[in-house]
Design a protein around this motif. Structure first.
Motif, mmCIF file in Angstrom:
data_model
loop_
_atom_site.group_PDB
_atom_site.id
_atom_site.type_symbol
_atom_site.label_atom_id
_atom_site.label_comp_id
_atom_site.label_asym_id
_atom_site.label_seq_id
_atom_site.Cartn_x
_atom_site.Cartn_y
_atom_site.Cartn_z
ATOM 1 N N MET A 1 0.835 -1.177 0.000
ATOM 2 C CA MET A 1 0.000 0.000 0.000
ATOM 3 C C MET A 1 0.885 1.247 0.000
ATOM 4 O O MET A 1 2.014 1.231 0.467
ATOM 5 N N LEU A 2 0.317 2.317 -0.478
ATOM 6 C CA LEU A 2 1.022 3.592 -0.564
ATOM 7 C C LEU A 2 1.380 4.128 0.822
ATOM 8 O O LEU A 2 2.477 4.627 1.044
ATOM 9 N N ILE A 3 0.435 4.041 1.760
ATOM 10 C CA ILE A 3 0.675 4.484 3.142
ATOM 11 C C ILE A 3 0.132 3.425 4.094
ATOM 12 O O ILE A 3 -0.526 2.472 3.663
ATOM 13 N N ASP A 4 0.376 3.642 5.389
ATOM 14 C CA ASP A 4 -0.185 2.770 6.408
ATOM 15 C C ASP A 4 -0.801 3.626 7.518
ATOM 16 O O ASP A 4 -0.851 4.853 7.417
ATOM 17 N N VAL A 5 -1.225 2.988 8.565
ATOM 18 C CA VAL A 5 -1.909 3.665 9.659
ATOM 19 C C VAL A 5 -1.004 4.655 10.384
ATOM 20 O O VAL A 5 -1.491 5.589 11.026
ATOM 21 N N PRO A 44 -6.571 3.342 -5.262
ATOM 22 C CA PRO A 44 -6.687 3.361 -6.727
ATOM 23 C C PRO A 44 -7.342 4.636 -7.260
ATOM 24 O O PRO A 44 -6.949 5.147 -8.304
ATOM 25 N N VAL A 45 -8.322 5.154 -6.528
ATOM 26 C CA VAL A 45 -9.020 6.375 -6.950
ATOM 27 C C VAL A 45 -8.042 7.553 -6.952
ATOM 28 O O VAL A 45 -7.984 8.333 -7.905
ATOM 29 N N PHE A 46 -7.271 7.683 -5.874
ATOM 30 C CA PHE A 46 -6.315 8.780 -5.758
ATOM 31 C C PHE A 46 -5.231 8.673 -6.834
ATOM 32 O O PHE A 46 -4.928 9.670 -7.509
ATOM 33 N N LEU A 47 -4.668 7.501 -6.999
ATOM 34 C CA LEU A 47 -3.600 7.344 -7.993
ATOM 35 C C LEU A 47 -4.106 7.618 -9.402
ATOM 36 O O LEU A 47 -3.415 8.255 -10.199
ATOM 37 N N GLU A 48 -5.307 7.175 -9.702
ATOM 38 C CA GLU A 48 -5.870 7.448 -11.029
ATOM 39 C C GLU A 48 -6.099 8.946 -11.221
ATOM 40 O O GLU A 48 -5.868 9.484 -12.304
ATOM 41 N N VAL A 82 7.831 8.251 -7.726
ATOM 42 C CA VAL A 82 6.545 8.949 -7.824
ATOM 43 C C VAL A 82 5.687 8.669 -6.584
ATOM 44 O O VAL A 82 5.124 9.590 -5.990
ATOM 45 N N CYS A 83 5.605 7.423 -6.171
ATOM 46 C CA CYS A 83 4.768 7.062 -5.018
ATOM 47 C C CYS A 83 5.270 7.718 -3.735
ATOM 48 O O CYS A 83 4.465 8.141 -2.902
ATOM 49 N N ASN A 84 6.568 7.819 -3.572
ATOM 50 C CA ASN A 84 7.107 8.486 -2.381
ATOM 51 C C ASN A 84 6.679 9.946 -2.323
ATOM 52 O O ASN A 84 6.445 10.483 -1.244
ATOM 53 N N PRO A 89 0.218 13.688 0.434
ATOM 54 C CA PRO A 89 -1.103 14.138 -0.041
ATOM 55 C C PRO A 89 -2.159 13.037 0.011
ATOM 56 O O PRO A 89 -3.327 13.311 0.280
ATOM 57 N N PHE A 90 -1.750 11.789 -0.198
ATOM 58 C CA PHE A 90 -2.721 10.702 -0.119
ATOM 59 C C PHE A 90 -3.239 10.544 1.310
ATOM 60 O O PHE A 90 -4.433 10.298 1.521
ATOM 61 N N ALA A 91 -2.373 10.712 2.296
ATOM 62 C CA ALA A 91 -2.811 10.624 3.690
ATOM 63 C C ALA A 91 -3.862 11.696 3.980
ATOM 64 O O ALA A 91 -4.861 11.423 4.665
ATOM 65 N N ASP A 92 -3.675 12.896 3.455
ATOM 66 C CA ASP A 92 -4.677 13.952 3.638
ATOM 67 C C ASP A 92 -5.975 13.619 2.904
ATOM 68 O O ASP A 92 -7.069 13.911 3.390
#
Length: 169
Positions: A1-5, A44-48, A82-84, A89-92
């Protein structure tokens, strides 16, 4: 996963009872499970939205692969780079959606306000702050890409770059 808890344990995204401990209490395990589900559904929604459909698919494949295997390569993958850049922003983005859904729960007879010992306040201000913090990071990401640093071709949705206010204007 891109991030975790861990992005929700402390700091500006802190969520009560979020924990990275495997021996945490029942409340923490429930909260952690909910956060993990939001991450799985929204990734997937965020990355797309940020990368475009094709590149998001490749990034998801990279993330699935990196979760399953140790990365022995000394040079980072272009998707790792790119993912790093997209983790914060994905956490937000995840926090925005958690706040949106947090004040009520669906029942067979309709939505009901959740009850607890704490007094509820509207999550709107916190949502606006989370979204706008995400947008600021996304704009920096796009600027980084425009400066020729991004190893992939981006197709970013404009709504991911527009700040909001509490009136949804």
């Amino acid at each position: 996963m891109l991030i975790d808890v861990s992005y929700f344990v402390a700091g500006p995204r802190h969520i009560l009872n979020a924990s990275t401990s495997k021996t945490a209490g029942a409340d923490s395990l429930v909260v952690t499970g909910h956060i993990e589900e939001y991450i799985k559904k929204l990734q997937p929604v965020f990355l797309e939205s940020m990368l475009g459909e094709n590149e998001a698919g490749y990034a998801m494949d990279y993330l699935d692969m990196s979760d399953d295997e140790g990365n022995e390569d000394t040079e980072p993958s272009k998707y790792e780079i790119v993912c790093n850049k997209l983790k914060e922003p994905f956490a937000d983005y995840v926090l925005f959606h958690i706040l949106r859904d947090s004040s009520s729960e669906a029942t067979i007879t309709g939505n009901v306000r959740l009850k607890c010992a704490n007094e509820y306040i509207s999550p709107v201000n916190a949502q606006v702050i989370a979204w706008n913090r995400m947008v600021s990071a996304n704009v920096k990401f796009i600027q980084w890409a425009r400066d020729g640093n991004c190893p992939i071709d981006l197709v970013t949705q404009t709504n991911m770059l527009i700040k909001i206010n509490q009136f949804n204007l």
